[in-house]
Design an enzyme around this catalytic site. Structure first.
Site, PDB file in Angstrom:
ATOM      1  N   GLY B  18      81.278  54.872  37.558  1.00 52.85           N
ATOM      2  CA  GLY B  18      80.327  55.941  37.854  1.00 52.85           C
ATOM      3  C   GLY B  18      79.158  55.930  36.883  1.00 52.85           C
ATOM      4  O   GLY B  18      79.348  55.950  35.674  1.00 52.85           O
ATOM      5  N   GLY B  22      77.557  61.474  33.176  1.00 49.42           N
ATOM      6  CA  GLY B  22      78.645  61.184  32.248  1.00 49.42           C
ATOM      7  C   GLY B  22      78.786  59.699  31.960  1.00 49.42           C
ATOM      8  O   GLY B  22      78.819  59.278  30.802  1.00 49.42           O
ATOM      9  N   GLU B 177      68.450  77.543  45.058  1.00 44.07           N
ATOM     10  CA  GLU B 177      67.282  76.670  45.043  1.00 44.07           C
ATOM     11  C   GLU B 177      66.890  76.232  46.451  1.00 44.07           C
ATOM     12  O   GLU B 177      65.708  76.227  46.804  1.00 44.07           O
ATOM     13  CB  GLU B 177      67.552  75.450  44.150  1.00 44.07           C
ATOM     14  N   ASP B 306      82.489  65.971  36.621  1.00 45.20           N
ATOM     15  CA  ASP B 306      82.943  66.794  37.745  1.00 45.20           C
ATOM     16  C   ASP B 306      84.318  66.424  38.276  1.00 45.20           C
ATOM     17  O   ASP B 306      84.927  67.211  39.003  1.00 45.20           O
ATOM     18  CB  ASP B 306      81.952  66.675  38.927  1.00 45.20           C
ATOM     19  N   ALA B 322      75.225  68.997  34.441  1.00 50.07           N
ATOM     20  CA  ALA B 322      74.864  67.768  33.746  1.00 50.07           C
ATOM     21  C   ALA B 322      75.164  67.808  32.234  1.00 50.07           C
ATOM     22  O   ALA B 322      75.725  66.845  31.704  1.00 50.07           O
ATOM     23  CB  ALA B 322      73.391  67.444  33.992  1.00 50.07           C
TER      24      ALA B 322
END
Lengths: 446, 446
Positions: B18, B22, B177, B306, B322
């Site tokens: 990933g 992170g 948002e 996450d 984040a």
């Protein structure tokens, strides 16, 4: 009767099909005409096609070279934009058939442009995509970037070589620009980004069936383009006719080239609409138009741009480029104006201001009147002309900044693999037993 | 033996799965470690997720908020990037199973993040897309823009109202948002672009199952966010539980809302990888990790961001944002460094620097330590923080220019409908007979 003439709905209705260069020019030229205009397009944006190859090659974003039609024409109050596709025209009933409903017109401007032509080999589309819209560009970008990624994972030399071989079919400006841009991507942009492959080893082959590339340019300029391409590492093959394309490469009788990525820039044909018109067509399927740009027998219906063929000025068909479409669009609008005023329609005359093709960083050719340029000067001229032709201040700034950044850093701003279509680059699964053996690419062994 | 230790391949192999916040933080923190790193991601780009909603709302281009992983880490010579998907982990054999082949590790950092969760109602995905990657964003953009286009063509008032009703499910920052951005699009950007509809009549409904929106913020700040949303024309419904979603709207027991566009921002679940780990999971499916971020019983394997749940600091799980992922990534790298040096691993401590949510033009809320901001000041703080957190100089310049241009002109730079997926907005064909009758939208009659 007087009242009906004064009512808004009594104004003549002009329907323009297509918001490319031609349709947009016609719409704008009619801004002050006493008409109602409906502009029909199947996308919501006007596309600056001459820079589409830069989207395909990760240099620009789709939004940099496209602008919403509604936003461009927001202030033109006599115009309605309709997101729809013109599926047919009933010339006698003066009706445009749409994907939903239909629409009546008093004057019609057909400007639906062209699409990729495989000259009867539609099965090739799957393996060799063409470049006509933003979705095409994003798909080509995905395939080209994925080919490098797959090569990085491939340890078998033959397969790796196949993944790093790119063939562009068609030696016109689009083919030359695509081939040059792949070469730049491999030589500069990706050069130090991989650990197992050297992208500079990439093979790029430009294939042209005719005796030379860029036939619309003088022979000496086209020869200079070949030299500039070869300096970038593109090998140019002329008089090479493609006889087959499949997932593993293509046949150039009698030879076979193993290539995972084949791009098609060999031909354009009009959209299917022309065949349903009942108007005379040329062998390529384009509508043969009168000197005043109208359809034979239909003085209220115009056809312009890539869907039409204009044979009157010297007998040679005009090329399928933006300036032709723009001048035709303005001229069709002018003839509609004249008709409204009771004046006769006038014949179209194309004013050729020259042509240009870019090959890569600091490399291009240009013919402007009697002036012939190549190399850096031609490239600079190309940049300036294209920057100023873009629609919208934002797009000009965005493209200028992207170009400056790319030039300075040798990077590309839109190197994204997106879209969930099935990958055309299948990966050979590695059985776990193989791992213990000879190293099959470093990342697979500890 | 000595030779083997000195050989490059004898360096410990760190696999990071990933390249989100992170994984990238872990990779960078190991730049000077005596290890070989393989960074695996199923996309070729690192995505700045906090601005993804602006791509969905046509303000930014995908390339503005994404950067190629290879380009970001080009100079990190101890690292190899691999475009592949981690499909499973064999913790005992220290092997990552990939979509092609497998890969052995000495240290593992799992950072594959999350995906949209429909809490068991996966059938809703079709009607209410979530927002986790660039493809999601482009698809949402397509649907929202198409809804206005379809409304422009619709003359039946009930259907038109349905097309101009947008529901956002989930009152977290993403939902707020999105709702605020749709309101801005309708009120400012599209306001004068249509001829048959007034986009300012658009209904936008933000639905939250809990007692209030933005539960991670203090109650008074969240209340200010509600007022700012309402000023933009968003109606906020709390304690409203969705019981059904289909193509024509959604059920908020006992009420039904007719809406063609429903967006889902209600939940995130870890990627499927966690369930195949054999490690303890919390009810949401996240891996329960030790205070040092390792998996229980596997001191060489870390899980961060996450996909993991960290319950040790005060007992409350850390939010899926984040800063948590970035701090965890650096901490995992630090613990790997310590292990290589023979030092014990240290527990993770999250340093909370505050949180922010933006609502629209000049409207936001922010909590920075004891400081609580709202309105223009909070919005300015939000802009600065997000601009400086973006990766890459080019992206920062591009986003800044897009924002400045949007602020000055009330326009959006990426208002494109792209992608050839089937339209979810079916159009009722108009039979030709109807045309002669009452006007069904001006464009259908002469």
């Amino acid at each position: 009767m007087f009242y009906a003439l004064m009512a808004r709905n009594a104004q003549p209705h002009v329907v323009i099909a297509g918001a490319g260069f031609g349709g947009l020019a016609a719409a704008r030229a009619l801004a002050k005409a006493p008409v109602r205009i409906t502009l029909v397009d199947r996308t919501n944006h006007h596309l600056f096609q001459p820079l589409l190859y830069q989207v395909a090659m990760a240099g620009l974003s789709p939004a940099d070279i496209a602008a919403p039609i509604r936003a461009i024409l927001r202030r033109q109050k006599n115009l309605t934009v309709l997101l729809s596709e013109a599926t047919g025209i009933d010339l006698t009933r003066r009706t445009v058939l749409l994907s939903e409903g239909s629409i009546l017109y008093d004057y019609l401007v057909l400007a639906t442009g062209g699409r990729t032509s495989y000259f009867g080999h539609d099965a090739w589309e799957k393996y060799a995509p063409g470049l006509k819209d933003l979705d095409d560009a994003v798909e080509i970008r995905r395939r080209v970037l994925l080919a490098f990624e797959a090569a990085e994972k491939e340890s078998e030399p033959e397969r790796r070589r196949q993944l790093l071989t790119f063939v562009v079919v068609g030696g016109g400006p689009t083919g030359v620009e695509l081939a040059g841009a792949i070469a730049e991507l491999a030589r500069y942009v990706l050069a130090s980004d991989f650990r197992h492959i050297d992208p500079r080893q990439t093979r790029i082959i430009l294939v042209e069936a005719g005796p030379r590339i860029l036939p619309m340019f003088p022979e000496d300029l086209a020869a200079k383009a070949v030299r500039q391409l070869e300096r970038l590492g593109v090998s140019v093959r002329t008089r090479a006719k493609v006889t087959a394309i499949d997932e593993s490469g293509l046949h150039l009788a009698p030879e076979r080239i193993a290539a995972r990525t084949v791009l098609w820039a060999a031909g354009v044909q009009p959209t299917g609409l022309t065949r349903r018109l009942g108007a005379p067509l040329d062998p390529a399927g384009r509508v043969i138009i009168e000197p005043d740009l109208t359809l034979p027998g239909h003085p209220e219906a115009y056809a312009i741009g890539d869907m039409a063929v204009f044979l009157h000025q010297g007998g040679k068909p005009l090329p399928g480029v933006a300036p032709v479409a723009i001048q035709m669009g303005s001229h069709a609008a002018r003839n509609i104006f004249r008709t409204l005023d009771g004046a006769p329609r006038v014949p179209f005359r194309y004013v050729d201001r020259g042509s240009m093709a870019t090959i890569g960083r600091s490399a291009a050719i240009a013919q402007i009147g009697r002036l012939r340029l190549d190399g850096f000067v031609a490239w600079l001229a190309w940049l300036v002309v294209h920057l100023f032709s873009l629609i919208g201040f934002r797009n000009r700034v965005a493209v200028l900044l992207n170009w400056a950044w790319s030039y300075a850093t040798y990077q590309r701003g839109a190197r994204l693999i997106t879209g969930r279509r099935l990958s055309l680059v299948p990966h050979r699964p590695v059985p776990p037993e193989e791992e213990a053996g000879a190293p099959r690419g470093e990342f697979l062994v500890r």
